[in-house]
Write a protein that holds these residues in place. Structure first.
Motif, PDB file in Angstrom:
ATOM      1  N   GLU A 128     -13.911 -35.655 -17.219  1.00 43.71           N
ATOM      2  CA  GLU A 128     -13.356 -34.559 -17.491  1.00 43.71           C
ATOM      3  C   GLU A 128     -13.808 -33.179 -16.958  1.00 43.71           C
ATOM      4  N   PRO A 129     -13.299 -32.638 -16.255  1.00 40.51           N
ATOM      5  CA  PRO A 129     -14.489 -31.567 -15.163  1.00 40.51           C
ATOM      6  C   PRO A 129     -15.309 -30.525 -16.622  1.00 40.51           C
ATOM      7  N   VAL A 130     -15.926 -29.450 -16.185  1.00 37.18           N
ATOM      8  CA  VAL A 130     -16.123 -28.639 -17.505  1.00 37.18           C
ATOM      9  C   VAL A 130     -15.224 -27.343 -16.875  1.00 37.18           C
ATOM     10  N   TRP A 131     -14.516 -27.275 -15.721  1.00 40.52           N
ATOM     11  CA  TRP A 131     -13.781 -25.966 -15.571  1.00 40.52           C
ATOM     12  C   TRP A 131     -12.621 -26.168 -15.539  1.00 40.52           C
ATOM     13  N   ASP A 132     -11.526 -25.383 -16.072  1.00 43.77           N
ATOM     14  CA  ASP A 132     -10.309 -25.453 -16.390  1.00 43.77           C
ATOM     15  C   ASP A 132      -9.502 -25.711 -14.840  1.00 43.77           C
ATOM     16  N   GLY A 133      -9.884 -25.191 -14.053  1.00 40.92           N
ATOM     17  CA  GLY A 133      -8.997 -25.368 -12.423  1.00 40.92           C
ATOM     18  C   GLY A 133     -10.585 -24.684 -11.400  1.00 40.92           C
ATOM     19  N   PRO A 134      -9.981 -24.148 -10.077  1.00 39.36           N
ATOM     20  CA  PRO A 134     -10.156 -24.077  -8.785  1.00 39.36           C
ATOM     21  C   PRO A 134     -10.997 -22.380  -9.186  1.00 39.36           C
ATOM     22  N   ALA A 135     -12.117 -21.552  -8.900  1.00 39.25           N
ATOM     23  CA  ALA A 135     -12.286 -20.765  -9.626  1.00 39.25           C
ATOM     24  C   ALA A 135     -12.349 -19.449  -8.351  1.00 39.25           C
ATOM     25  N   ASP A 183      -5.221 -12.016 -14.085  1.00 37.05           N
ATOM     26  CA  ASP A 183      -6.235 -12.871 -14.709  1.00 37.05           C
ATOM     27  C   ASP A 183      -8.289 -12.312 -14.171  1.00 37.05           C
ATOM     28  N   VAL A 184      -9.073 -11.957 -15.027  1.00 36.80           N
ATOM     29  CA  VAL A 184     -10.723 -11.532 -14.678  1.00 36.80           C
ATOM     30  C   VAL A 184     -10.938 -12.538 -13.343  1.00 36.80           C
ATOM     31  N   PRO A 185     -11.297 -12.794 -12.718  1.00 33.85           N
ATOM     32  CA  PRO A 185     -12.259 -13.752 -11.312  1.00 33.85           C
ATOM     33  C   PRO A 185     -13.139 -14.464 -12.676  1.00 33.85           C
ATOM     34  N   ASP A 256     -12.715 -21.840   5.949  1.00 36.50           N
ATOM     35  CA  ASP A 256     -11.200 -22.810   6.209  1.00 36.50           C
ATOM     36  C   ASP A 256     -11.100 -23.008   4.683  1.00 36.50           C
ATOM     37  N   GLU A 257     -12.617 -23.557   3.650  1.00 33.27           N
ATOM     38  CA  GLU A 257     -12.729 -23.996   2.105  1.00 33.27           C
ATOM     39  C   GLU A 257     -14.049 -23.069   1.873  1.00 33.27           C
ATOM     40  N   ALA A 258     -13.683 -23.054   0.298  1.00 31.59           N
ATOM     41  CA  ALA A 258     -14.853 -22.804  -0.429  1.00 31.59           C
ATOM     42  C   ALA A 258     -15.441 -23.402  -1.338  1.00 31.59           C
ATOM     43  N   PHE A 259     -16.659 -23.235  -1.559  1.00 30.44           N
ATOM     44  CA  PHE A 259     -16.846 -23.720  -3.252  1.00 30.44           C
ATOM     45  C   PHE A 259     -17.981 -23.140  -4.096  1.00 30.44           C
ATOM     46  N   LEU A 260     -17.833 -23.545  -5.546  1.00 32.93           N
ATOM     47  CA  LEU A 260     -19.135 -22.882  -5.482  1.00 32.93           C
ATOM     48  C   LEU A 260     -19.895 -23.536  -6.458  1.00 32.93           C
ATOM     49  N   THR A 261     -21.022 -24.838  -6.558  1.00 32.09           N
ATOM     50  CA  THR A 261     -22.057 -25.077  -7.126  1.00 32.09           C
ATOM     51  C   THR A 261     -23.152 -24.008  -8.463  1.00 32.09           C
ATOM     52  N   ASN A 262     -23.191 -24.998  -9.559  1.00 32.52           N
ATOM     53  CA  ASN A 262     -24.464 -24.881 -10.410  1.00 32.52           C
ATOM     54  C   ASN A 262     -24.338 -26.145 -11.473  1.00 32.52           C
ATOM     55  N   GLU A 266     -21.132 -28.062 -11.394  1.00 33.15           N
ATOM     56  CA  GLU A 266     -20.978 -28.842 -10.471  1.00 33.15           C
ATOM     57  C   GLU A 266     -20.775 -28.832  -9.321  1.00 33.15           C
ATOM     58  N   VAL A 267     -19.653 -28.972  -8.446  1.00 32.91           N
ATOM     59  CA  VAL A 267     -18.979 -28.642  -7.273  1.00 32.91           C
ATOM     60  C   VAL A 267     -17.553 -28.131  -7.539  1.00 32.91           C
ATOM     61  N   ARG A 268     -17.424 -26.839  -7.671  1.00 34.46           N
ATOM     62  CA  ARG A 268     -16.242 -26.504  -7.792  1.00 34.46           C
ATOM     63  C   ARG A 268     -15.519 -26.014  -7.297  1.00 34.46           C
ATOM     64  N   PRO A 269     -14.464 -26.156  -6.374  1.00 30.76           N
ATOM     65  CA  PRO A 269     -13.733 -25.048  -5.715  1.00 30.76           C
ATOM     66  C   PRO A 269     -13.338 -23.892  -5.674  1.00 30.76           C
ATOM     67  N   LEU A 270     -13.744 -22.820  -4.688  1.00 34.34           N
ATOM     68  CA  LEU A 270     -12.962 -21.718  -4.944  1.00 34.34           C
ATOM     69  C   LEU A 270     -11.599 -21.083  -3.991  1.00 34.34           C
ATOM     70  N   ALA A 271     -10.587 -21.098  -5.293  1.00 38.33           N
ATOM     71  CA  ALA A 271      -9.044 -20.738  -4.491  1.00 38.33           C
ATOM     72  C   ALA A 271      -9.028 -19.954  -4.383  1.00 38.33           C
ATOM     73  N   ALA A 272      -9.620 -18.826  -4.859  1.00 36.78           N
ATOM     74  CA  ALA A 272      -9.393 -16.893  -4.146  1.00 36.78           C
ATOM     75  C   ALA A 272     -10.773 -16.346  -4.386  1.00 36.78           C
ATOM     76  N   VAL A 273     -10.735 -15.180  -3.347  1.00 34.00           N
ATOM     77  CA  VAL A 273     -11.928 -14.571  -3.466  1.00 34.00           C
ATOM     78  C   VAL A 273     -11.303 -13.099  -3.237  1.00 34.00           C
ATOM     79  N   GLU A 274     -11.321 -12.120  -3.978  1.00 32.79           N
ATOM     80  CA  GLU A 274     -11.083 -10.369  -3.136  1.00 32.79           C
ATOM     81  C   GLU A 274     -12.546 -10.345  -2.840  1.00 32.79           C
ATOM     82  N   GLY A 275     -12.436  -9.091  -1.848  1.00 31.72           N
ATOM     83  CA  GLY A 275     -13.249  -8.779  -0.959  1.00 31.72           C
ATOM     84  C   GLY A 275     -13.478  -7.616  -1.323  1.00 31.72           C
ATOM     85  N   PRO A 276     -14.426  -6.472  -0.748  1.00 32.18           N
ATOM     86  CA  PRO A 276     -14.688  -5.539  -1.138  1.00 32.18           C
ATOM     87  C   PRO A 276     -13.815  -4.540  -1.126  1.00 32.18           C
TER      88      PRO A 276
END
Length: 306
Positions: A128-135, A183-185, A256-262, A266-276
């Protein structure tokens, strides 16, 4: 739960350090966040080397061997009957006279903290992934501390930079930052002093454009993440073009795609990002992210379970 404190396993409620410890008083300490799979630490040699570099930057000569530190981690995992776990290893100079300038390290404080995590490896093996879904993430106003002020490669107890970034998201603070769904990012994306993308508060950032995997270069104030390095190795093995460079928020917005790692995500897709500018860009996983996530799981499966 039992934690390892100064060469002894102690019950969690008794796991304490002195109020005069320099790690508590000044943030004068080094740490590593690690992941155990199947009872063994992932990429131990790389973590041990980064810990040495941090201690060198702090002139923290603790005198402990890698084998000693690894043994304390093993003891802590065994005492808690954990095979798959989050592990945090911290080393401070210990208790010294209450002045800013440190003295020689005579009795370092060494703490190993562990917590249960799901099994890693291939999902079809029941993990099971340690996260609930894409970030989701937001670019925040807090800037990454310049390397000339605090070495970017050093993981120290002084984590206020990341804390301030997360507080902007409303994570634990009074601010009410929320995305369009209320939701809080999950993560705060910080820029460097030149307004270039740096990293997440606790993660490294990757984006994919035109089939090329891109990530901020270590020439900037970027923590050299262990998972970041593994992902770059896997991309090379898979023949995925890689570019380490300098990128702005617009490059992330148009990716086209983005993800975060730690180590934990591990490898967590980044679903959406709010810009400045307050605008939200929809991103998410894709063929490159999926290939790398699968390759990462396969490596964990091969090295830690098979």
């Amino acid at each position: 739960m039992q934690y390892h404190v100064d060469s002894e396993l102690v019950a969690a409620e008794d796991a304490t350090v002195s109020v005069r410890d320099r790690g508590f008083m000044y943030g004068d300490a080094a740490f590593e966040t690690l992941r155990a799979y199947g009872g063994r630490v992932f990429e131990w040699d790389a973590h041990a080397e980064r810990l040495r570099r941090t201690c060198c930057a702090l002139s923290l000569d603790h005198g402990l061997s890698d084998d000693d530190l690894r043994g304390r981690i093993r003891e802590t995992l065994a005492a808690n009957d954990l095979d798959d776990a989050y592990v945090k290893l911290s080393i401070s100079r210990g208790v010294q006279p209450g002045k800013l300038a440190p003295g020689p390290v005579e009795d370092p404080t060494v703490v190993v903290y562990v917590a249960d995590l799901p099994r890693g490896g291939r999902a079809d093996r029941g993990s099971e992934p340690v996260w609930d879904g894409p970030a989701t993430a937001a670019v925040v106003e807090t800037r990454r501390i310049p390397d000339a002020a605090l070495p970017a490669h050093a993981k120290t107890h002084n984590y206020l930079n990341g804390i301030l970034a997360r507080l902007e998201l409303g994570q634990g603070g009074d601010s009410e930052a929320e995305d369009a769904n209320g939701d809080v990012p999950d993560e705060a994306i910080v820029l460097d002093s030149d307004e270039n993308l740096a990293e997440g508060a606790t993660s490294n950032l990757f984006l994919v454009s035109d089939g090329v995997l891109r990530t901020p270069s270590l020439d900037g104030p970027i923590l050299p993440g262990i998972t970041r390095r593994v992902v770059l190795e896997l991309a090379e093995q898979k023949g995925i073009p890689v570019e380490e460079g300098t990128y702005g928020p617009a490059d992330l917005r148009d990716a086209d795609e983005a993800f975060l790692t730690n180590s934990t995500w591990e490898v967590r897709p980044l679903a959406a990002v709010e810009g400045p500018d307050g605008e939200t860009a929809e991103l998410g996983a894709g063929p490159v992210t999926d290939r790398l996530a699968e390759a990462f799981d396969a490596r964990v499966e091969r090295d830690h379970y098979e």
